[in-house]
Design a protein around this motif. Structure first.
Motif, mmCIF file in Angstrom:
data_model
loop_
_atom_site.group_PDB
_atom_site.id
_atom_site.type_symbol
_atom_site.label_atom_id
_atom_site.label_comp_id
_atom_site.label_asym_id
_atom_site.label_seq_id
_atom_site.Cartn_x
_atom_site.Cartn_y
_atom_site.Cartn_z
ATOM 1 N N ASP A 85 -34.512 -1.485 69.888
ATOM 2 C CA ASP A 85 -33.269 -1.690 70.633
ATOM 3 C C ASP A 85 -33.072 -0.503 71.582
ATOM 4 N N SER A 95 -26.146 -2.204 76.496
ATOM 5 C CA SER A 95 -27.264 -2.116 75.550
ATOM 6 C C SER A 95 -28.124 -3.371 75.669
ATOM 7 N N LYS A 135 -24.112 -9.888 77.387
ATOM 8 C CA LYS A 135 -24.176 -8.889 76.316
ATOM 9 C C LYS A 135 -22.809 -8.750 75.649
ATOM 10 N N ASP A 185 -30.130 1.756 73.458
ATOM 11 C CA ASP A 185 -28.688 2.039 73.406
ATOM 12 C C ASP A 185 -28.008 1.735 74.730
ATOM 13 N N SER A 200 -31.169 -5.556 73.169
ATOM 14 C CA SER A 200 -31.868 -5.616 71.895
ATOM 15 C C SER A 200 -33.370 -5.549 72.118
ATOM 16 N N LYS A 201 -34.114 -5.340 71.033
ATOM 17 C CA LYS A 201 -35.568 -5.236 71.144
ATOM 18 C C LYS A 201 -36.213 -6.567 71.524
ATOM 19 N N ASN A 202 -35.439 -7.639 71.459
ATOM 20 C CA ASN A 202 -35.972 -8.957 71.814
ATOM 21 C C ASN A 202 -35.907 -9.232 73.311
#
Length: 304
Positions: free
Chosen positions: A49, A84, A129, A51, A86-88
């Motif tokens: 992720d 931010s 988001k 920030d 996410s890692k996706n």
């Protein structure tokens, strides 16, 4: 080098070729937006992720309202926008930040808390988001009169405001004001037969507002400025005639201040402001008889 008169110049197209320009190459990739690859919206496991991601150092004109003259002014602000991811998600759509900024500009962007809160909420929606942050920094101008002559000049303080929106936590608002003051050294006054050295000081107050604070009812900029200036040895003036200068220098002599004194006195004023939840006060004096600056800072959270 002696200039040689040129009889004639090649045309502009030939000049460009002379300096390396080449004809456009073949175009094979699509020009329609719906047919272009969107790498930023690729969804995959990208490990971590993030920030915050966004854009910074965006300069743009804004409007500022003030209780002091000029009550409605235009200034140049420096913006930063963040959210931010996410890692996706591979990335964010940078153009959406400036796209929204321009939309607000067309409506007359006034840097008040209500407008900045609306901006962050709409930005989060635009980005898809749960959070968004806007930071804006600008010089705020205000009139200052000489204490006896009443001659008017323009002073300014440096303002910054950061508004964050989170779908679960709501809004967070942090603001700061930096103002120049005069301080006269108490030690120098105490030990010297006559006179005392003085210097220009810079007081910075960073405050976190209470959740229910609304700046339509009062001008927090004016109150923070007064907290800095009223506790100083003397105020800074853009225009001073001799009778004014006499008043200012005598006032400074009558109100000596260390940097330690400044942060404590300003903190007392901020403590009494009901719309301030926590604060940090710092002061830096550009010493006139030392090679160094004198500094002090103080942090206080009313909820602890």
């Amino acid at each position: 080098m002696e200039n040689i008169k040129i009889k004639s110049l090649p045309n502009k197209e030939e000049r460009h070729r002379l300096f390396g320009s080449v004809p456009p190459g073949p175009k094979t990739k699509p020009t329609e937006k719906n047919k272009m690859s969107d790498l930023q919206n690729v969804e995959k496991d990208f490990l971590f992720d993030i920030d915050t991601v966004g854009i910074a150092n965006v300069k743009h004109p804004i409007f500022v309202n003030s209780n002091l003259q000029p009550t409605h002014q235009t200034t140049v602000a420096t913006f930063q926008f963040e959210s931010s991811i996410s890692k996706n998600n591979k990335g964010t759509n940078m153009s959406r930040f400036t796209e929204q900024l321009n939309q607000y500009h067309e409506q007359g962007f006034t840097a008040d808390l209500s407008t900045l809160k609306s901006f962050t909420y709409e930005l989060a929606q635009r980005l898809g988001k749960d959070d968004a942050t806007i930071s804006v920094a600008f010089p705020w101008f205000y009139e200052r009169k000489g204490p006896q002559s009443n001659l008017v000049g323009m002073n300014h303080a440096d303002i910054s405001i950061t508004v964050s929106y989170d779908a679960k936590k709501g809004y967070s608002v942090v603001a700061s004001l930096s103002a120049l003051i005069t301080t006269l050294c108490p030690c120098s006054k105490e030990i010297s037969e006559y006179s005392a050295h003085n210097q220009r000081g810079n007081v910075t107050m960073e405050v976190t507002f209470t959740d229910d604070f609304d700046d339509t009812s009062l001008d927090w900029k004016e109150l923070l400025l007064e907290a800095a200036e009223s506790n100083a040895s003397a105020r800074i003036h853009p225009v001073l005639k001799r009778p004014d200068e006499k008043i200012v220098t005598e006032q400074a002599y009558e109100n000596p201040r260390f940097v330690e004194d400044m942060v404590r006195l300003v903190a007392a004023d901020l403590y009494e402001m009901t719309f301030v939840r926590k604060f940090k006060v710092s002061c830096r004096n550009e010493e006139s008889i030392h090679m160094h600056d004198a500094i002090a800072s103080l942090t206080y959270d009313k909820e602890k």
